[in-house]
Motif scaffolding. Structure first.
Motif, PDB file in Angstrom:
ATOM      1  N   SER A   1      60.306 -16.177  54.208  1.00 20.03           N
ATOM      2  CA  SER A   1      60.784 -17.686  53.797  1.00 20.03           C
ATOM      3  C   SER A   1      61.684 -18.149  54.927  1.00 20.03           C
TER       4      SER A   1
ATOM      5  N   LEU B   1      60.223 -19.284  58.364  1.00 27.27           N
ATOM      6  CA  LEU B   1      59.350 -20.119  58.058  1.00 27.27           C
ATOM      7  C   LEU B   1      60.093 -21.556  58.179  1.00 27.27           C
ATOM      8  N   GLY B   2      61.318 -21.340  58.145  1.00 29.16           N
ATOM      9  CA  GLY B   2      62.231 -22.669  58.120  1.00 29.16           C
ATOM     10  C   GLY B   2      62.801 -22.978  56.798  1.00 29.16           C
ATOM     11  N   ALA B   3      62.721 -22.250  55.532  1.00 27.67           N
ATOM     12  CA  ALA B   3      63.202 -22.659  54.415  1.00 27.67           C
ATOM     13  C   ALA B   3      64.491 -22.666  54.366  1.00 27.67           C
ATOM     14  N   THR B   4      65.318 -23.638  53.503  1.00 27.33           N
ATOM     15  CA  THR B   4      66.559 -23.518  53.463  1.00 27.33           C
ATOM     16  C   THR B   4      66.879 -22.387  52.239  1.00 27.33           C
TER      17      THR B   4
ATOM     18  N   GLN C   1      65.541 -23.756  49.006  1.00 29.19           N
ATOM     19  CA  GLN C   1      64.055 -23.706  48.906  1.00 29.19           C
ATOM     20  C   GLN C   1      63.714 -22.124  48.716  1.00 29.19           C
TER      21      GLN C   1
ATOM     22  N   ARG D   1      61.347 -21.295  45.504  1.00 28.30           N
ATOM     23  CA  ARG D   1      60.021 -21.364  45.789  1.00 28.30           C
ATOM     24  C   ARG D   1      59.579 -19.599  45.923  1.00 28.30           C
TER      25      ARG D   1
ATOM     26  N   TYR E   1      53.276 -23.044  53.605  1.00 29.18           N
ATOM     27  CA  TYR E   1      54.418 -22.882  53.281  1.00 29.18           C
ATOM     28  C   TYR E   1      55.517 -23.676  54.393  1.00 29.18           C
ATOM     29  N   ALA E   2      55.346 -23.284  55.703  1.00 31.78           N
ATOM     30  CA  ALA E   2      56.354 -23.794  56.608  1.00 31.78           C
ATOM     31  C   ALA E   2      56.269 -25.335  56.759  1.00 31.78           C
TER      32      ALA E   2
ATOM     33  N   SER F   1      55.254 -27.350  54.258  1.00 28.22           N
ATOM     34  CA  SER F   1      55.726 -27.704  52.783  1.00 28.22           C
ATOM     35  C   SER F   1      57.200 -27.695  52.819  1.00 28.22           C
ATOM     36  N   VAL F   2      57.745 -26.574  53.280  1.00 22.86           N
ATOM     37  CA  VAL F   2      59.176 -26.837  53.373  1.00 22.86           C
ATOM     38  C   VAL F   2      59.919 -27.647  53.991  1.00 22.86           C
TER      39      VAL F   2
END
Lengths: 282, 331
Positions: A180, A183-186, A189, A193, B104-105, B107-108
């Motif tokens: 996650s 993939l760039g999620a904070t 997030q 998620r 996902y990438a 979406s975030v």
């Protein structure tokens, strides 16, 4: 060739004594209670009808439900935080935390409840301390109200909440969190998620466990509520020991039983209970 | 204005990672070109995965720096680097559909639904999974999961894609198939690929360049053919392909088994004389073990089609090779 004949496996004989005990000492009394609830003081559903006509019964049920829900929510949130800290702690720290958690299971609920009484009473450590340093002039009413009951119950319930949540966190593949992030999620997030959804079986198991134990909780509300906060279990004991209205007591007990069963059934519609009680999916 | 270097180039400068007394990565410097397919090859414990994790941002370097297109990213957390990553075991989100995994990438990053849907379609098309978008990862085969992981990592068009032994869980036949697909996808997207593996065949068949790692250090860097033909150390020669080692006057030479001519004894001059100890038949090649004076066994691969009839064990043979075939090693 001998014809296949249904034959009872001799191994079942070994289980027989246990089965007899369970039937005699567990299922028997339950059936007896159910029977009492529709026969005492007179045959019929009068006891159950009282649920809709009696104000005091309604109030007790509402109090019970409200306290149980609040306590469950707080316990699960606290339990989640503790489990999270444990999973992310170093191995040796985690073992230490786990043993502290388990120690709290060994201390009698009575002892713990009376300790709260000492701490939070009108002349308890907390009130005296706060008065001494001048933060308050009047003692805060921690006891003999819902706040006291909640403090005591949450304290008792948190370890129960931690264990299933901890199991589901440990069963989770930590790489999905890394995935996650990559993939760039904070952090937030990733938590909402990925982390929370994947530990949800543990949360549901914890909530279910805490809520069910809470429903029948007797000691803490009786002591810390000081008679002001009447919950179902205490009311049942009053009916049985003081007012001797066994029919009403049996009805309430049956209500608790069916409430729990209904809850389990409802949950089983959404997820396999085995995954809930197994801690987590693989 | 144009940037001095094209996007997607990586520069590792004296990267070191220590865990207490253990040095996992030891002073590694490396220049990775934009669009390159670079493989980090080494046995377990060679530091290749730790190096990849430092590039990804999951491990902090003890010292040294990483530059992306000339800008230092050494102190940047993984989520800020924006590198795609395919994990060992794929690490797909088990609670999301294939589409949600791939998207996902985006979406975030709060992209619009329409944009995400379009891009996800494009990615599923790239990895040939268009019909499986609504499945859950648990319902897919290993090879399909691997492709979902690839699509997910490429969906946001990262400048660099990091792959950590992505084919490790697949069986051999599937692995060869996926290697070709991976190579093809690399060509089409043009992203820089940094690929970690311990499998020399994977490294040879896909890479533009291979970095052989050993004990946290770079042993040798080069194109697959360069490394195969001109290994500099015994380790490089034996880890990538098979090799015989000949010692002559203090120098060590690497000699690949297929570069040796084997003929029945007495048919002419010979560099070495020996006796066939064993022969294994592999269809295309015959693998001989030849005992030479001094007791050592030399491996000789003979082309089964051109090499004539198999020679039975005990046959005396002459071994010959050209000067260029034996590569002198360092040290």
């Amino acid at each position: 060739m001998t014809p296949a004949r249904p034959r009872l496996n001799a191994g079942w004989l070994l289980v027989l004594p246990l089965l007899a005990l369970v039937v005699a000492l567990f299922l028997g009394p339950i059936v007896n209670i159910l029977w009492l609830s529709v026969t005492d003081p007179e045959p019929g559903l009068g006891n159950y009808a009282a649920l809709f006509t009696s104000d005091s019964l309604g109030k007790i049920l509402w109090t019970t439900l409200r306290i149980c829900v609040i306590c469950t929510v707080i316990s699960v949130i606290l339990g989640y935080s503790i489990a999270y800290a444990m999973v992310h702690a170093a191995e040796s720290d985690r073992k230490r935390m786990l043993s502290l958690l388990l120690v709290s299971f060994w201390i009698s609920v009575l002892v713990r409840t009376f300790s709260w009484l000492m701490l939070l009473g009108r002349n308890g450590l907390v009130n005296n301390g706060l008065e001494a340093i001048g933060v308050i002039s009047q003692p805060i009413a921690f006891m003999r109200n819902e706040l006291g009951v909640l403090i005591g119950m949450v304290h008792y319930m948190v370890p129960y909440a931690v264990l299933p949540i901890l199991a589901s966190m440990q069963a989770m593949d930590g790489r999905v969190v890394s995935a996650s992030r990559s993939l760039g999620a904070t952090g937030a997030q990733t938590f909402w998620r990925v982390y929370l959804p994947l530990t949800r079986p543990g949360v549901v198991a914890a909530a279910l466990l805490v809520f069910i134990i809470n429903l029948g909780f007797y000691v803490v509300p009786a002591v810390l509520g000081g008679g002001k906060v009447l919950m179902v279990a205490e009311y049942i004991s009053v009916q049985v020991l003081i007012t001797l209205r066994w029919g009403t007591a049996a009805m309430l007990a049956a209500l608790l039983l069916f409430g729990v069963l209904a809850l389990l059934f409802l949950m089983s519609r959404f997820m396999k209970l085995s995954t809930v009680f197994g801690g987590a999916r693989t | 204005m144009t940037t001095p270097t094209a996007p997607g180039s990586l520069h590792l400068t004296q990267l070191t990672k220590r865990y207490g007394p253990v040095t996992a990565v030891d002073n590694v410097s490396l220049q990775i070109q934009r669009g390159e397919f670079l493989t980090l090859l080494g046995p377990s414990g060679s530091g290749k995965t730790t190096l990849l994790m430092m590039i990804a941002g999951f491990q902090e370097a003890t010292s040294g720096d990483i530059l992306l297109d000339g800008t230092s990213i050494g102190a940047m957390p993984a989520e800020k680097r924006g590198f795609g990553m395919v994990f060992q075991g794929y690490a797909l989100f088990p609670h999301m559909t294939v589409r949600d995994n791939v998207g996902y990438a985006l979406s975030v990053r709060h992209r619009s639904r329409a944009e995400i849907a379009a891009r996800v379609d494009e990615m599923l098309d790239l990895v040939q999974l268009t019909t499986l978008g609504d499945r859950m990862p648990g319902q897919l085969s290993g090879g399909q999961q691997q492709r979902v992981a690839l699509a997910r990592a490429l969906c946001f068009a990262p400048p660099v894609l990091l792959l950590d032994e992505p084919l490790g869980a697949l069986d051999k036949k599937l692995r060869i198939e996926v290697q070709a697909q991976l190579k093809d996808i690399h060509r089409r997207v043009g992203t820089t690929f940094v690929y970690v593996t311990h499998d020399q065949e994977e490294a040879l068949s896909m890479s533009d360049r291979i970095v052989i790692m050993r004990n946290g250090r770079i042993e040798q860097v080069g194109t697959p053919s360069d490394l195969y033909q001109n290994p500099r150390t015994e380790f490089a020669a034996s880890f990538l392909g098979k090799s015989n080692f000949l010692r002559q006057g203090g120098a060590v030479y690497a000699l690949r088994p297929e570069k040796i001519d084997l003929s029945p004894a007495g048919s002419g001059p010979a560099r070495l004389r020996g006796q066939v100890r064993d022969m294994a038949y592999f269809g295309a090649v015959l693998k001989y073990q030849v005992t030479v004076p001094g007791g050592e066994a030399i491996e000789v691969d003979v082309d089964a089609w051109r090499g004539g009839d198999p020679l039975p064990p005990g046959t005396d043979v002459d071994l010959n090779w050209t000067d260029a075939a034996a590569v002198r090693l360092d040290g």
